[in-house]
Design a protein around this motif. Sequence first.
Motif, PDB file in Angstrom:
ATOM      1  N   ILE A 155       0.719  -1.046  -0.090  1.00  0.00           N
ATOM      2  CA  ILE A 155       0.045  -0.051  -0.066  1.00  0.00           C
ATOM      3  C   ILE A 155       0.672   1.202  -0.023  1.00  0.00           C
ATOM      4  N   ASN A 156       2.150   1.254   0.877  1.00  0.00           N
ATOM      5  CA  ASN A 156       2.708   2.433   0.803  1.00  0.00           C
ATOM      6  C   ASN A 156       3.462   2.736  -0.704  1.00  0.00           C
ATOM      7  N   ALA A 157       3.802   1.619  -1.330  1.00  0.00           N
ATOM      8  CA  ALA A 157       4.026   1.720  -2.460  1.00  0.00           C
ATOM      9  C   ALA A 157       3.227   2.372  -3.804  1.00  0.00           C
ATOM     10  N   MET A 158       1.806   2.458  -3.156  1.00  0.00           N
ATOM     11  CA  MET A 158       0.823   2.740  -4.187  1.00  0.00           C
ATOM     12  C   MET A 158       0.885   4.324  -4.339  1.00  0.00           C
ATOM     13  N   ASP A 159       0.166   4.866  -5.409  1.00  0.00           N
ATOM     14  CA  ASP A 159      -0.003   6.104  -5.536  1.00  0.00           C
ATOM     15  C   ASP A 159      -0.781   6.751  -4.477  1.00  0.00           C
ATOM     16  N   TYR A 160      -1.017   7.901  -4.283  1.00  0.00           N
ATOM     17  CA  TYR A 160      -1.868   8.532  -3.133  1.00  0.00           C
ATOM     18  C   TYR A 160      -3.421   8.197  -3.309  1.00  0.00           C
ATOM     19  N   TYR A 161      -3.824   8.141  -4.614  1.00  0.00           N
ATOM     20  CA  TYR A 161      -5.160   7.760  -4.763  1.00  0.00           C
ATOM     21  C   TYR A 161      -5.469   6.484  -4.558  1.00  0.00           C
ATOM     22  N   ASN A 162      -4.768   5.644  -5.049  1.00  0.00           N
ATOM     23  CA  ASN A 162      -4.927   4.069  -5.086  1.00  0.00           C
ATOM     24  C   ASN A 162      -4.621   3.607  -3.483  1.00  0.00           C
ATOM     25  N   ARG A 163      -3.940   4.256  -2.591  1.00  0.00           N
ATOM     26  CA  ARG A 163      -3.720   3.910  -1.313  1.00  0.00           C
ATOM     27  C   ARG A 163      -5.249   4.079  -0.591  1.00  0.00           C
ATOM     28  N   THR A 164      -6.072   5.062  -0.991  1.00  0.00           N
ATOM     29  CA  THR A 164      -7.399   5.146  -0.493  1.00  0.00           C
ATOM     30  C   THR A 164      -8.277   4.004  -0.799  1.00  0.00           C
ATOM     31  N   GLU A 165      -8.224   3.641  -2.103  1.00  0.00           N
ATOM     32  CA  GLU A 165      -8.964   2.608  -2.787  1.00  0.00           C
ATOM     33  C   GLU A 165      -8.507   1.317  -2.181  1.00  0.00           C
ATOM     34  N   ALA A 166      -7.396   1.116  -1.874  1.00  0.00           N
ATOM     35  CA  ALA A 166      -6.898  -0.116  -1.132  1.00  0.00           C
ATOM     36  C   ALA A 166      -7.366  -0.333   0.220  1.00  0.00           C
ATOM     37  N   LEU A 167      -7.252   1.084   0.949  1.00  0.00           N
ATOM     38  CA  LEU A 167      -7.827   1.044   2.254  1.00  0.00           C
ATOM     39  C   LEU A 167      -9.303   0.886   2.685  1.00  0.00           C
ATOM     40  N   ARG A 168     -10.057   1.656   1.617  1.00  0.00           N
ATOM     41  CA  ARG A 168     -11.510   1.316   1.491  1.00  0.00           C
ATOM     42  C   ARG A 168     -12.095  -0.051   1.215  1.00  0.00           C
ATOM     43  N   THR A 169     -11.234  -0.807   0.156  1.00  0.00           N
ATOM     44  CA  THR A 169     -11.563  -2.116  -0.103  1.00  0.00           C
ATOM     45  C   THR A 169     -11.456  -3.040   0.964  1.00  0.00           C
ATOM     46  N   LYS A 170     -10.381  -2.968   2.061  1.00  0.00           N
ATOM     47  CA  LYS A 170      -9.891  -3.996   2.761  1.00  0.00           C
ATOM     48  C   LYS A 170     -10.827  -3.467   3.821  1.00  0.00           C
ATOM     49  N   SER A 171     -11.196  -2.168   4.279  1.00  0.00           N
ATOM     50  CA  SER A 171     -11.969  -1.721   5.306  1.00  0.00           C
ATOM     51  C   SER A 171     -13.496  -2.574   5.134  1.00  0.00           C
ATOM     52  N   MET A 172     -13.926  -2.389   3.732  1.00  0.00           N
ATOM     53  CA  MET A 172     -15.086  -2.866   3.633  1.00  0.00           C
ATOM     54  C   MET A 172     -15.247  -4.313   3.731  1.00  0.00           C
ATOM     55  N   GLN A 173     -14.342  -5.000   3.594  1.00  0.00           N
ATOM     56  CA  GLN A 173     -14.271  -6.579   3.490  1.00  0.00           C
ATOM     57  C   GLN A 173     -14.493  -6.897   5.340  1.00  0.00           C
ATOM     58  N   ILE A 174     -13.850  -6.147   5.859  1.00  0.00           N
ATOM     59  CA  ILE A 174     -13.647  -6.248   7.219  1.00  0.00           C
ATOM     60  C   ILE A 174     -15.029  -5.683   7.856  1.00  0.00           C
ATOM     61  N   LEU A 175     -15.810  -4.784   7.315  1.00  0.00           N
ATOM     62  CA  LEU A 175     -16.868  -4.178   8.029  1.00  0.00           C
ATOM     63  C   LEU A 175     -18.071  -5.287   7.684  1.00  0.00           C
ATOM     64  N   ARG A 176     -18.165  -5.929   6.621  1.00  0.00           N
ATOM     65  CA  ARG A 176     -19.072  -7.178   6.371  1.00  0.00           C
ATOM     66  C   ARG A 176     -19.105  -8.099   7.277  1.00  0.00           C
ATOM     67  N   PHE A 177     -17.763  -8.705   7.573  1.00  0.00           N
ATOM     68  CA  PHE A 177     -17.454  -9.595   8.485  1.00  0.00           C
ATOM     69  C   PHE A 177     -18.085  -9.236   9.894  1.00  0.00           C
ATOM     70  N   LEU A 178     -17.612  -7.960  10.076  1.00  0.00           N
ATOM     71  CA  LEU A 178     -17.914  -7.182  11.521  1.00  0.00           C
ATOM     72  C   LEU A 178     -19.806  -7.572  11.848  1.00  0.00           C
ATOM     73  N   LYS A 179     -20.369  -6.977  10.803  1.00  0.00           N
ATOM     74  CA  LYS A 179     -21.949  -6.826  10.954  1.00  0.00           C
ATOM     75  C   LYS A 179     -22.367  -8.300  10.832  1.00  0.00           C
ATOM     76  N   ASP A 180     -21.703  -9.247  10.294  1.00  0.00           N
ATOM     77  CA  ASP A 180     -22.346 -10.628  10.204  1.00  0.00           C
ATOM     78  C   ASP A 180     -22.164 -11.050  11.883  1.00  0.00           C
ATOM     79  N   LYS A 181     -20.904 -10.717  12.056  1.00  0.00           N
ATOM     80  CA  LYS A 181     -20.700 -11.312  13.710  1.00  0.00           C
ATOM     81  C   LYS A 181     -21.464 -10.664  14.637  1.00  0.00           C
ATOM     82  N   ALA A 182     -21.805  -9.219  14.358  1.00  0.00           N
ATOM     83  CA  ALA A 182     -22.798  -8.767  15.506  1.00  0.00           C
ATOM     84  C   ALA A 182     -24.318  -9.253  15.131  1.00  0.00           C
ATOM     85  N   THR A 218       1.567  10.629 -15.031  1.00  0.00           N
ATOM     86  CA  THR A 218       1.171   9.796 -16.173  1.00  0.00           C
ATOM     87  C   THR A 218       0.658   8.358 -16.075  1.00  0.00           C
ATOM     88  N   GLU A 219       1.260   7.783 -15.199  1.00  0.00           N
ATOM     89  CA  GLU A 219       0.800   6.264 -14.719  1.00  0.00           C
ATOM     90  C   GLU A 219      -0.726   6.456 -14.222  1.00  0.00           C
TER      91      GLU A 219
END
Length: 469
Positions: A205-232, A279-280
Amino acid sequence: MSMLNTTNASPDKSGKWCKCKTPDQRKTIRVYLLVFALVFVICCLCAVFQMTNSRHVTITINSASVSKGQNPDGTAFDIYQILSDKVLETASKKLGGKISVAELKRHLSVSDALTAETNQQLKQSILDGAHENTYFPTVYRVTYSTVSDEIRDEGIGQQVMAIFKAFAFPNADRILGAVAESYQEVYAASYLTYDSMFEIDWASINAMDYYNRTEALRTKSMQILRFLKDKANETPVAETSSQKLTYGDLSNDLWQLISVDIENHQAYIIQNSITSSRTELLRQFRYMEEIYVEETERKTEEYLILDEAVDMYDSTTTKVVFIPALDQNDSFYMNRTKVGLDYLVESADAARLAADEAEHNAKYYQYLQTCFAETVTPKQSQIAHTDAIYLSIKEALEKLMHSVRELLAESNQAENEGIKVSNAEISAGIVGVGMSFAKRFVILSMAAYVLICIPSAFSKKKIEDSQEV
């Protein structure tokens, strides 16, 4: 005559020998007694073997998820995993390799143990008129048999070999204990640990561009959020011992992090066109736009075809059937069966919604290209602020993950302790063994009697024929 009778009669110690018995008759009686004694011994040996052939342990799983037919991670529960290679290999190692996985599979079996209380509840549910009676067992019986049904089907030779092999194997109680313990370990490792879910590759994640960092954090967090809601929903009262946080509290905190912190962080990056490789990043946005444009065209074409099919559908050929049914409140209503037109309309609506979503995504990536196309170089203070916000989000996410792991460890310990294993017991019941003993004794006694009578009958007939001659 009196002298002859006295000679033939030999009184026993009690002085009550049947004077009418001849030596041949007394010999016949002794044969009968010997044969019936032999039959009795054989039946006793069969009863002993029947009682010692099979032993079992009862596994009771006190779990809310298993009672719904699911593992704690939401996958389908399967008790036959206890006979999987992974479990049996672990059990074989615990037993010092004295019995192989293949041999364990031949001698072990699993079945559900329906308790009297559960059986009564099911009967009452049917009597009450419940239209759905789905039952997932939580009590199971694991049985070890020296001569199992599989071996019995292979013939008498394999049965004899199995009996002799049993002397080289550990005793049944040790085998059952090792298998049950191995199952608990494998079950806990497979379904009560979630290390991979909470592993975040910060180096990538640290090696990603700034925008892609936020997308990676959101994707991982949403995965964990779904798990927590099921456990709740599954265990709403579970909480950490240190901070008294529940799954619901943790899911709320994570959603706050996603919807506020990460969202604002990404908005700041877009607004100030902060990137490490413009550019990338623009090439990435153009590629994503092309993908969604193609998806929009494909789904729009699918919608038009289905919409045309709906217009062409002849309603006069549609046969609608109304059938009596019960709703969730057990209220009676007439249910209309689906027809082909219903499926066409549903498919058309799904295609239209998919086309709209793809079009929205394509426009979003067009917007991103516009934002990052500016050649204005971000200020150093803006980059430093972005890095600081990223580090604060990372720290908050790590802290939250620590609380999640703590709660999981405590609740999973309770979950694993919910798997109770009884002491090994004899599988054959006393009543069943007694009935089998009586049946064998009667059948074998009758067979022995017939076998004895046949030669006696031939001998008697031969004597009679010789006397006639």
